[in-house]
Write a protein that holds these residues in place. Structure first.
Motif, PDB file in Angstrom:
ATOM      1  N   SER A   1       0.821  -1.207   0.000  1.00 25.18           N
ATOM      2  CA  SER A   1       0.000   0.000   0.000  1.00 25.18           C
ATOM      3  C   SER A   1       0.860   1.263   0.000  1.00 25.18           C
ATOM      4  N   ILE A   2       1.961   1.228   0.757  1.00 23.97           N
ATOM      5  CA  ILE A   2       2.808   2.419   0.820  1.00 23.97           C
ATOM      6  C   ILE A   2       3.595   2.582  -0.479  1.00 23.97           C
TER       7      ILE A   2
ATOM      8  N   THR B   1       2.196   2.796  -5.513  1.00 25.07           N
ATOM      9  CA  THR B   1       2.020   3.969  -6.385  1.00 25.07           C
ATOM     10  C   THR B   1       3.341   4.708  -6.602  1.00 25.07           C
TER      11      THR B   1
ATOM     12  N   GLU C   1      -4.921   9.304  -6.310  1.00 28.67           N
ATOM     13  CA  GLU C   1      -4.803   9.072  -4.866  1.00 28.67           C
ATOM     14  C   GLU C   1      -5.730  10.018  -4.109  1.00 28.67           C
TER      15      GLU C   1
ATOM     16  N   ALA D   1      -4.071  -0.428  -3.565  1.00 26.10           N
ATOM     17  CA  ALA D   1      -3.313   0.161  -2.460  1.00 26.10           C
ATOM     18  C   ALA D   1      -4.266   0.637  -1.377  1.00 26.10           C
TER      19      ALA D   1
ATOM     20  N   SER E   1      -4.526  -0.886   2.499  1.00 24.80           N
ATOM     21  CA  SER E   1      -4.318  -0.119   3.733  1.00 24.80           C
ATOM     22  C   SER E   1      -5.410  -0.417   4.758  1.00 24.80           C
TER      23      SER E   1
ATOM     24  N   ARG F   1      -2.033   5.775   5.214  1.00 25.29           N
ATOM     25  CA  ARG F   1      -2.609   6.626   4.162  1.00 25.29           C
ATOM     26  C   ARG F   1      -1.747   7.851   3.943  1.00 25.29           C
TER      27      ARG F   1
ATOM     28  N   ARG G   1       2.181   7.751   2.356  1.00 25.09           N
ATOM     29  CA  ARG G   1       2.341   7.444   0.945  1.00 25.09           C
ATOM     30  C   ARG G   1       2.687   8.698   0.143  1.00 25.09           C
TER      31      ARG G   1
END
Lengths: 363, 494
Positions: free
Chosen positions: B291-292, B295, B336, B386, B390, B403, B406
């Motif tokens: 998740s981190i 992207t 995002e 992602a 999270s 969240r 990132r």
């Protein structure tokens, strides 16, 4: 605290501004997958770059650009002038040279690839009989030519009879003492690319060609066969019989005697395989014996012949010098070159047919 | 209490004046019954007192002719503690906590205080944030007494100590610190007690106020105390030697000292067998790093490192991006932010509308923006995955931190590609290594490396392999149970 924050901000702005890296956004590049070089007279080379044009509907069209120049990097610059997007060579998969160029020496081209950090060492090199431009300009199936060539060569190296070869192996053979590089030799045959054989180099220059029929034996001596296949032919009682031996694995062992005086190299080759097809009547115990004998005869005969030719041309693609060197203290290259010409090299073959298929016809 | 102090300067301090002052409030009840055998004045806050208790347990005894004074009343009333006092401050405090003041004369300087507070608390319900399919389904409520009851029931031992504080000049919130004597480390206990004792704030609405104010590093985006709504989790960590803080009016307990990996351990991990639990934990940790990083890596690779893209993926990426007018970074930031927006809108709206928002946002906006050529569908998948990843963190507050962090990664990926991501990672690691929770290292058992604690970190080994308390908590009593197998008994048949 305030000072710290200001300091941090200033540092990050300076670093962000002066530490910028050149951006190479994927969809704004033409990514070359293959490059070809053709000999065009003295010090002139025609370079061809292949890049896939990926259309929004996910189909791929094969695009080529070529130019004639003295140096390969200069050619890249000239090709860039003809293209509407910058051409990048970071994903080059295959580089081909035509035979004329190879016979003239490809040292310069190897060197520039070697020093370019964006060229991977798994790049596949090949020699083309004829014009490399012609081969690259043709499109084959759904892929671009670079991908097609890479796929073709790679699976034949993994499970076929082409000796494994890539940029890394080429370089190591090129720079190693007591070893000479090899490259696969391709030719254009109608609408297909054919594997014609093997180009054998003496240093940067191609000096000899090995035909496709000899590749089976060569690969078993050069490295290990993995699930390869071979056809055997025999004439008995005026009737030609064919065997198809598949799933062949091989192992080799070097035994070297008299390393300091007059090296004698014994290569012990162990080949296992299974009979898949036989044009005769039944596959039985005698057939197996026959096949084993035939294969043994074929390999020993071809290898003896082959090695003699290598010795005559004074090339050592099998890396025998390397084997001797690794067993000798204070190895002398010059002395070895003298010895190699007349060295005794024996190949001892052991063939075992392990199975004849799912149904055991032996009774 | 300001008015009281101010008033004490001007007016003379008498109970009569105090009660007169109270009567200004609309919900204060003060009445006189002259008809009863012994006339009495009764005064209380109607909004704080349970009328049932007043009617059932207080008034009948006041009508009793045998009662002639405070002492008689005290012994007659069936309520555990009737206090007779003339201390104005006590009277005021108790009345504001829901006691009833009985006086037999209006000008009397003393009175009897009878506890009759109304206990209006939510029913103990199913945990919502830390729901587990297997295991107990009780969660804390807003009442401290109920919460303490839920914990005491699970740890019926005299060693369970509760230290109470009152924090907040206006809110007068009760804060309880729980630990097990001889199991919790003395130093840890003192740290917590001291930090809570030192708190100066006017109002504590929730335990998260306390969490923010007693954290070791208040400027860190990472929570340094686990907050949980599960009494079973609290009982579990108390037995390990942790310290728990409960706040009246808050359904969340705080647990400390803690480590980073504990935020990724769900309580359910202990209810299922260890192989499955370990696999789930690994998946959770993987999805958090995914998740981190995913992207930023997308942005870095597409902007700087086209060489890293596998050849077969190239066609998919190029064709999906070929019509997009934005560079990868802007494309990623916009997507995002859209996801964050959807999440925020969904969180603020009532449940039923929230679902609609999810559908509208996820499907309609997503599909439409891909078709309009504003975002590539590959990135849409990446960003959605992602976001989904999270949510696998069992502790909600940790999910929020993930969240947030990132975005710096994204920015550095745009600036320097993968080197930027490495840099951001180095910063993150530096920060995490410096963090402490009640003075204990946050990155334990990775650093300082402690093999023993790794048995319940990234994976969870079977219970019998963990007879010792975590080294992290520095418990004086390290052995939880004897690791030896129970003596094998013969079958009855034999």
């Amino acid at each position: 605290m305030k000072k710290k924050i200001i300091f941090f901000l200033i540092i990050s702005i300076i670093v962000a501004y002066f530490g910028r890296v050149e951006k190479e956004i994927l969809d704004e590049l033409e990514i070359a997958t293959s490059a070809g070089f053709d000999y065009k007279g003295d010090q002139k080379v025609e370079a061809t770059a292949v890049f896939p044009r990926i259309n929004p509907d996910k189909t791929i069209t094969n695009e080529t650009l070529s130019t004639t120049a003295n140096l390969s990097k200069e050619a890249l610059r000239e090709i860039n002038q003809k293209s509407h997007k910058p051409i990048e060579n970071g994903k080059l998969e295959v580089a081909v040279y035509n035979e004329k160029l190879a016979r003239h020496g490809i040292e310069d081209f190897i060197d520039t690839f070697h020093r370019d950090p964006s060229i991977g060492s798994r790049l596949i090199l090949a020699v083309v009989d004829g014009s490399s431009k012609k081969i690259l300009e043709k499109s084959y199936g759904e892929f671009d030519t670079g991908t097609y060539l890479q796929k073709l060569l790679e699976h034949n190296m993994a499970h076929g009879i082409i000796p494994t070869s890539n940029f890394h192996l080429f370089l190591s053979a090129f720079y190693a003492r007591g070893m000479d590089p090899i490259l696969p030799l391709l030719e254009l045959n109608g609408n297909n690319i054919n594997i014609k054989g093997l180009a054998l180099f003496k240093g940067p220059k191609m000096v000899m060609e090995l035909t496709e029929e000899k590749l089976f034996t060569f690969k078993s001596l050069y490295e290990e066969l993995r699930l390869a296949g071979v056809k055997l032919k025999t004439k008995e009682n005026n009737e030609t019989e064919y065997f198809s031996i598949q799933a062949i694995n091989s192992k080799k062992k070097f035994k070297i005697t008299n390393v300091y005086t007059d090296p004698e190299i014994n290569i012990h080759l162990k080949v296992t395989g299974s009979i898949r097809e036989y044009s005769g009547e039944n596959v039985d115990a005698t057939t197996i014996k026959k096949a084993e004998k035939l294969l043994k005869k074929k390999i020993s005969k071809e290898s003896a012949e082959m090695i003699k030719r290598f010795q005559k041309k004074r090339i050592d693609p099998l890396g025998l010098g390397e084997q001797v060197r690794s067993r000798t203290r204070h190895w002398d290259e010059k002395k070895w070159e003298e010895q190699y010409k007349n060295a005794k090299i024996n190949v001892k073959v052991e063939v075992i047919i392990t199975e004849i298929g799912v149904v055991d016809g032996l009774s | 209490m300001k008015w009281f102090r101010k008033g004490s300067k001007q007016e003379d301090l008498s109970l009569y004046n105090l009660i007169q002052h109270f009567t200004k409030s609309g919900d204060f009840i003060h009445f006189h019954n002259p008809q009863s055998p012994k006339p009495y004045w009764i005064s209380y806050y109607g909004s704080l007192v349970d009328a049932e208790i007043v009617h059932r347990d207080i008034l009948p005894y006041l009508q009793d002719p045998n009662i002639s004074g405070y002492e008689d009343f005290q012994s007659a009333v069936p309520i555990e503690k009737v206090e007779i006092t003339s201390d104005l401050e006590t009277i005021q405090k108790k009345m504001l906590a829901g006691s009833v003041l009985i006086q037999f004369s209006e000008n009397d300087n003393k009175g009897a205080l009878v506890r009759a507070e109304m206990n209006k608390a939510r029913e103990v319900s199913i945990p919502e944030e830390e729901f587990s399919v297997v295991g107990p389904k009780e969660s804390f409520v807003e009442s401290l007494t109920t919460n303490l009851n839920l914990i005491r029931k699970r740890l019926p031992i005299p060693q369970l100590a509760i230290r109470e504080f009152t924090v907040g000049t206006l809110s007068q919130t009760r804060v309880a610190v729980l630990f097990i004597e001889e199991i919790a480390n003395e130093e840890n206990i003192n740290t917590v007690l001291q930090r809570i004792g030192d708190l100066k704030y006017h109002q504590i609405l929730d335990s998260s106020y306390i969490a923010q104010m007693i954290s070791d590093n208040e400027n860190s985006p990472f929570p340094q105390l686990i907050d949980t709504e599960r009494p079973d989790r609290v009982a579990g960590v108390l037995a390990e030697g942790s310290i728990v803080i409960l706040v009246d009016g808050s359904p969340h307990a705080l647990i400390g000292p803690t480590t980073l990996v504990k935020f990724f351990a769900a309580l359910e991990d202990y209810f299922i067998n260890w192989q499955l639990a370990s696999a789930l934990r690994v998946i959770r940790l993987f999805s958090v790093s995914f998740s981190i990083l995913v992207t930023p890596v997308y942005v870095a690779v597409l902007t700087y490192h086209y060489e890293l893209i596998p050849r077969d993926l190239m066609a998919t990426l190029v064709s999906s991006r070929s019509l997009i007018p934005l560079p990868p970074f802007l494309e990623a930031v916009i997507l995002e932010l859209t996801i964050e927006l959807l999440r925020e809108a969904g969180a603020r709206l009532p449940t039923k509308v929230g679902q609609t928002i999810g559908i509208v946002g996820g499907i309609v906006i997503g599909t439409a923006s891909v078709e309009a050529g504003l975002t590539s569908n590959v990135l849409l998948i990446i960003v959605a995955l992602a976001a989904l990843a999270s949510f696998t963190t069992p502790v909600y507050k940790m999910g929020n931190s993930i969240r947030l962090i990132r975005f710096p990664f994204l920015l550095l990926a745009e600036l320097w590609g993968l080197i930027g991501i490495a840099l951001a990672f180095a910063f993150l690691m530096g920060h995490l290594l410096r963090l402490t929770s009640f003075g204990r290292p946050y990155m334990e058992p990775i650093y300082p490396p402690r093999l023993e604690d790794l048995k319940d970190a990234f994976i969870r080994l079977p219970f019998k392999m963990q007879p010792k308390r975590p080294i992290e908590l520095q418990s004086p009593d390290t052995i939880m149970f004897s690791g030896k197998k129970a003596q094998e008994m013969n079958d009855i048949d034999e």
